[in-house]
Design an enzyme around this catalytic site. Structure first.
Site, short mmCIF file in Angstrom:
data_model
loop_
_atom_site.label_atom_id
_atom_site.label_comp_id
_atom_site.label_asym_id
_atom_site.label_seq_id
_atom_site.Cartn_x
_atom_site.Cartn_y
_atom_site.Cartn_z
CB SER A 287 6.99 -0.50 -1.25
OG SER A 287 6.52 0.67 -1.86
CB SER B 198 1.73 2.53 -6.70
OG SER B 198 0.56 2.73 -5.95
CD GLU B 199 2.11 5.55 -1.43
OE1 GLU B 199 2.43 5.77 -2.62
OE2 GLU B 199 1.37 6.31 -0.78
CG ASN B 200 -0.35 0.00 -3.57
OD1 ASN B 200 0.22 0.88 -4.23
ND2 ASN B 200 -1.33 -0.72 -4.08
N GLY B 201 3.28 -1.10 -3.46
CA GLY B 201 4.10 -2.21 -3.92
C GLY B 201 4.27 -2.38 -5.40
#
Lengths: 235, 204, 235, 204
Positions: free
Chosen positions: B81, B39-42
């Site tokens: 990320s 998940s690209e938010n981390g």
């Protein structure tokens, strides 16, 4: 040592706000935003703020508060979908907006804090994002140059911090906060839990105290934007 | 479409799934295929939605939905990320699109004249992930093809899509960089695909 | 899941070594070096290696082992002071050497792993390091462009790792290891302690398993280069 | 020199001390002045050498000496360490030099024709740290000035030194970018400084 610790968000911002200032605010959606510092920034009355933040909060919460009071002149974000007041001001041309791809924005902020004035990325090549930006070829592929970002004041939300400003973040509430902590001329942090120096294992500090000028402990509401659940008994 | 897209997830893959149909893909990952979702938010190792009452405001996915962690999970900041994404460490991304062109361009973030919400991480994903697959309806509501000679909407990325999965079939990009019909959806004929595809693709 | 775990350093390198390969090896001095993987690389017999490492080990230990056997064609380092065999080969022009400022080297490796082919830095402006490198002005100051670095195989030393390759480092043995882990086409890690997945707190993982293809548990000698102590009773 | 240099460390400073005389500076930090020392191999809050038998091979400073940690310490990787340095977050660096020029250039890493060990982190430090102070002998063994109009050795950094502390005195760089004698060492006369200084500096 305790010179970094302040009692309230208002005191932590005291003397640091001014018209036309550039502010970074951590968070992704409403997750990991410096709620109390944003309220204090609103109450400071500073006008014509440039705000760098991945999102623009929601109506009545987070940076949405500063939009309501028209204190923001320009936003730099990657996604601003959840805010009616934002939309209204933008369509009425009362608000400037600069979209950045999320990864480009994250890297620009890291670069700013790391003394890197520019770097090359493939992100956005051939799109409107590349308009007007220098390009360069590496190994036959085209990349665009993006610049580092810094700000006057960075507002950061962490989970735990010590009196020297060493910080830890919780789960996905980390997001943009660590880079922003490095990119502020002044960095102000609000933590859920303020502890004595020596409490946090030095191996697992996410942000070193060198980046933190002021720190407060404050209670956050931690609003959830989209509650999604599964049924019990489901996989 | 989600079911078909899930077959592209191989054992040991690290994958990023976009919002919408791509999110559903996670439900169809075959047994015995071990896939780690980013998940690209981390976060790496995204788990399912929480049970009611167990939501954690500090734990959301890139669509801002509450999620859970797994034993294998790890958290990192947004710069790390996207270093992971930009550096080509993610094996596969499955995402939605408004338009795809025959040379693999994608448009999925803005419609001129309408309020633009932003590209979020989409431009980074299509530029950085090793293999990008699009799932979309083959035509728009008016019946016009979304698989075009050239995109008409502002681009998200250039020459970056390796496969398109639509309600009509599966279109794979070959070594010569041209798309070929590799599968037809049930009850769909090649003629129907031809009629609804503006892009110049290979039908044999 | 356990597909990443190998029994020995030799097995972990199996099939990955070849003449002319480019290798990164973590460590600062002898602190945090992948001792066992370096021995296995020597035993693989690969020739004409380009080795990227902050230092070159000492005679008979660390990368010094590969110098003895003349397997290294070129070194990229920031400081190579502690190695007589290195000096001999270099003065005899048997060894190529590219010096990089330590911070530039660290950032080049991070950039390589992060898909950034080039970035600008003030480090080295006006020195021999700037020779032949593109420059650019930002805010009236001159910066030089440095490029990202990647390698065929990165050899990494971590303290603790799980079977998915999630890693933690200990104290200053961290140094170049985390960036190198991101910059290898293949990354091989040796850890003091291999644990089951789920053992390490996901908030405090330094390197995510996505960067690790192979992992072994191995006993390290951990030689100390310069023992310095103070007297008991001293401040 | 170390004692004098220590006076430049102000309360709350984060500082990086080079190898040699600068290392000794830590012994002279005045009481009540709280200074955090950085070691560029990845540590803030460097503690003193360990007691015998308590050396930790995983804990060394940039000179590769065994050290200890403090309650305030934190560890980070080399990229983050130099991000800290390059980004101007370190208040002060004190380092040695072979030559200094009147426009603040420094040479301290190589002598052509001799075996070169490398610049380590020196170029990053002089380019990145807010304020760089040099401690060095005023003249070399042959009696020749090391404070020159222009450096003759390959440079480490351009126009980056704010203060020079030698066995003869203290030389501060002023707003006009010229060095001025601000202090004389005990029993040193201005004439002696003049005789031993090639650089064009201000003596009043």
């Amino acid at each position: 040592m305790s010179k970094k610790v302040f009692e309230t968000a208002e005191q932590a911002l005291d003397g640091l706000t001014f018209d036309g200032m550039c502010v970074m605010a951590g968070g992704f959606g409403l997750c990991g935003i410096p709620e109390n510092l944003i309220v204090a920034l609103r109450d400071s009355g500073a006008q014509n703020i440039t705000a760098i933040s991945n999102n623009a909060g929601v109506d009545g919460f987070g940076l949405g508060l500063l939009l309501e009071t028209r204190q923001i002149k320009k936003m730099m974000s990657s996604y601003v979908g959840e805010n009616k007041e934002f939309e209204r001001q933008f369509l009425a041309k009362e608000l400037e907006l600069e979209f950045n791809p999320q990864g480009t924005m994250a890297e620009r902020i890291r670069a700013g804090g790391a003394g890197i004035p520019g770097f090359y990325t493939k992100t956005g090549v051939g799109t409107v994002i590349a308009d007007g930006k220098p390009t360069r070829e590496f190994d036959g592929e085209t990349y665009i140059m993006e610049t580092g970002l810094t700000c006057d004041v960075a507002l950061v939300k962490a989970w735990r911090g010590d009196t020297q400003g060493n910080l830890q973040y919780n789960k996905t509430a980390r997001n943009f906060n660590p880079m922003m902590a490095t990119a502020g001329k002044i960095t102000i942090v609000e933590v859920d839990e303020l502890v004595e120096v020596g409490t946090i294992d030095p191996n697992f500090i996410h942000t070193s105290g060198i980046f933190v000028q002021r720190i407060i402990q404050a209670k956050c509401e931690k609003r959830i934007e989209k509650v999604t659940t599964r049924e019990r008994g489901a996989a | 479409m989600a079911r078909r897209a899930a077959l592209e997830l191989k054992d040991g893959y690290y994958a990023n799934l976009g919002i919408g149909i791509p999110t559903l893909v996670a439900n169809y990952i075959p047994d015995g295929v071990d896939v780690t979702l980013q998940s690209e938010n981390g976060m790496l190792g995204m788990g399912p939605f929480p049970y009611e009452g167990e939501e954690d405001p500090d734990l959301i996915n890139a669509g801002k939905q509450t999620i859970t962690e797994l034993r294998r999970s790890s958290y990192f900041n947004s710069a790390d990320s996207f270093a992971m994404i930009r550096g080509g460490h993610i094996d596969l991304s499955i995402l939605g699109a408004m338009e795809i062109s025959e040379n693999g361009d994608i448009a999925n973030w803005m419609i001129p004249g309408k309020m633009v919400k932003g590209m979020g991480g989409a431009m980074d994903l299509v530029a950085g992930v090793k293999r990008c697959i699009v799932t979309m309806d083959h035509t728009n509501r008016a019946g016009a093809s979304k698989f075009l000679k050239a995109c008409t909407l502002p681009l998200t990325g250039l020459n970056c899509i390796a496969m398109v999965i639509t309600d009509l079939g599966v279109f794979e990009r070959e070594e010569n960089d041209r798309f070929r019909v590799s599968e037809l959806a049930p009850d769909v004929t090649l003629d129907e695909v031809k009629a609804k595809t503006e892009a110049d693709i290979i039908y044999t």
